[in-house]
Write an enzyme that holds these catalytic residues in place. Sequence first.
Site, PDB file in Angstrom:
ATOM      1  N   THR A  71      17.821  27.489  31.355  1.00 36.53           N
ATOM      2  CA  THR A  71      19.018  28.138  31.866  1.00 36.53           C
ATOM      3  C   THR A  71      19.051  27.949  33.370  1.00 36.53           C
ATOM      4  OG1 THR A  71      18.923  29.834  30.176  1.00 36.53           O
ATOM      5  CG2 THR A  71      19.976  30.472  32.227  1.00 36.53           C
ATOM      6  N   SER A  96      21.262  21.664  28.536  1.00 39.25           N
ATOM      7  CA  SER A  96      20.964  23.073  28.271  1.00 39.25           C
ATOM      8  C   SER A  96      21.965  24.027  28.917  1.00 39.25           C
ATOM      9  CB  SER A  96      19.550  23.397  28.771  1.00 39.25           C
ATOM     10  OG  SER A  96      19.442  23.093  30.140  1.00 39.25           O
ATOM     11  N   THR A 103      24.092  29.264  30.564  1.00 39.88           N
ATOM     12  CA  THR A 103      23.276  28.485  29.624  1.00 39.88           C
ATOM     13  C   THR A 103      24.054  28.136  28.361  1.00 39.88           C
ATOM     14  OG1 THR A 103      21.135  28.491  28.485  1.00 39.88           O
ATOM     15  CG2 THR A 103      22.378  30.511  28.373  1.00 39.88           C
ATOM     16  N   THR A 137      14.528  32.731  32.536  1.00 36.21           N
ATOM     17  CA  THR A 137      14.733  31.579  31.671  1.00 36.21           C
ATOM     18  C   THR A 137      13.671  31.622  30.579  1.00 36.21           C
ATOM     19  OG1 THR A 137      14.963  29.169  31.629  1.00 36.21           O
ATOM     20  CG2 THR A 137      13.317  30.048  33.140  1.00 36.21           C
ATOM     21  N   GLY A 138      13.927  30.923  29.504  1.00 42.58           N
ATOM     22  CA  GLY A 138      12.963  30.905  28.403  1.00 42.58           C
ATOM     23  C   GLY A 138      13.508  31.642  27.193  1.00 42.58           C
ATOM     24  N   ARG A 167      24.235  33.460  17.747  1.00 40.93           N
ATOM     25  CA  ARG A 167      23.083  33.977  18.512  1.00 40.93           C
ATOM     26  C   ARG A 167      23.414  34.032  20.003  1.00 40.93           C
ATOM     27  NH1 ARG A 167      19.758  32.146  22.981  1.00 40.93           N
ATOM     28  NH2 ARG A 167      17.713  33.068  22.742  1.00 40.93           N
TER      29      ARG A 167
END
Length: 319
Positions: A180, A78, A198, A231-232, A208
């Site tokens: 991340t 990731s 990330t 993060t997320g 994106r």
Amino acid sequence: MKTTRRKFLQLSAAASALPIASAFAKQARVTKPIVISTWNFGLRANEEAWKILAKGGRSLDAVEAGARVPEGDPKETSVGLGGLPDRDGKVTLDACIMDENGNIGSVAFLEHVVHPVSVARMVMEKTQHVMLVGEGALQFALANGFKKEKLLTKESEKAWKEWLKEGKYKPIANIENHDTIGILALDEKGNLSGACTTSGMAYKMRGRVGDSPIIGAGLYVDNEIGAATSTGVGEEVIRIVGCHLVVELMRQGNSPEQACKLAVERIIQKNPEKVKVIQVGFLALSKNGEFGAYCLQKGFTFAVHDVNENKLYNSTSRF
Ligand code: ASP
């Protein structure tokens, strides 16, 4: 006694200064140095950062060194090398960095470079700008000594090909296709810095960009108050300018955990249905070395390294 307008303004100025003073005057003891970072890979990142902090080094150097650990690890899918690609099979990286003086640098949609955090730092230190993206970011990196490398590993390519069979773009909480590293440090001198890096959401649309390279969204540092990272699902964090919000909430006197919780609640308020199936987590560190986190779904971990130990914590969660 009648309050004149002038007097009123003086009083309100004094009142609005209060929460900052009271929040930080209360805690006389400051925990420093300290470094905190997101997810399990934060443990190894912290170790690297600690080598700098333990010698009295600068928090900026510490967060960069820490962030480079998962970036350079092909097994971490990731971040950086070995990151899962976009839906066209290309690995595109986002990163940013911020120091105690409010200096910022960021890169987004960067390909072929293993350490975007270091490119972001170079943007901060060597240019008049704060953000470079795509081809321009790559050109800048190559002109400054970074090597062009293949970031897609056999394993990540295999996972992408497997994903292509169904090809559904569906962000689900805590699955391995996003995470991340956000890393925040307070050094011996009492200065705060942060970094965030990330490969973004796996199988994302080409082009994106999420919250991670966006100062204020994926990272924010205010040397007077504290620092935050996230993060997320980046789209939801950008919508509320998450990390800036967390720091401002700390300025109002909230503890790091309480500030993270209030920011997550803001996201819930805006998307009461969507939040049940996505993950967002915030992590924050105050000027006093107090830390805290809060997330939507269970499973967000973070690592904290202080003079005593390097320890993994489970974040408190809403669901
Ligand atoms: N926040 C990152 C992004 O949206 C991904 C993650 O942390 O899981 O790109």
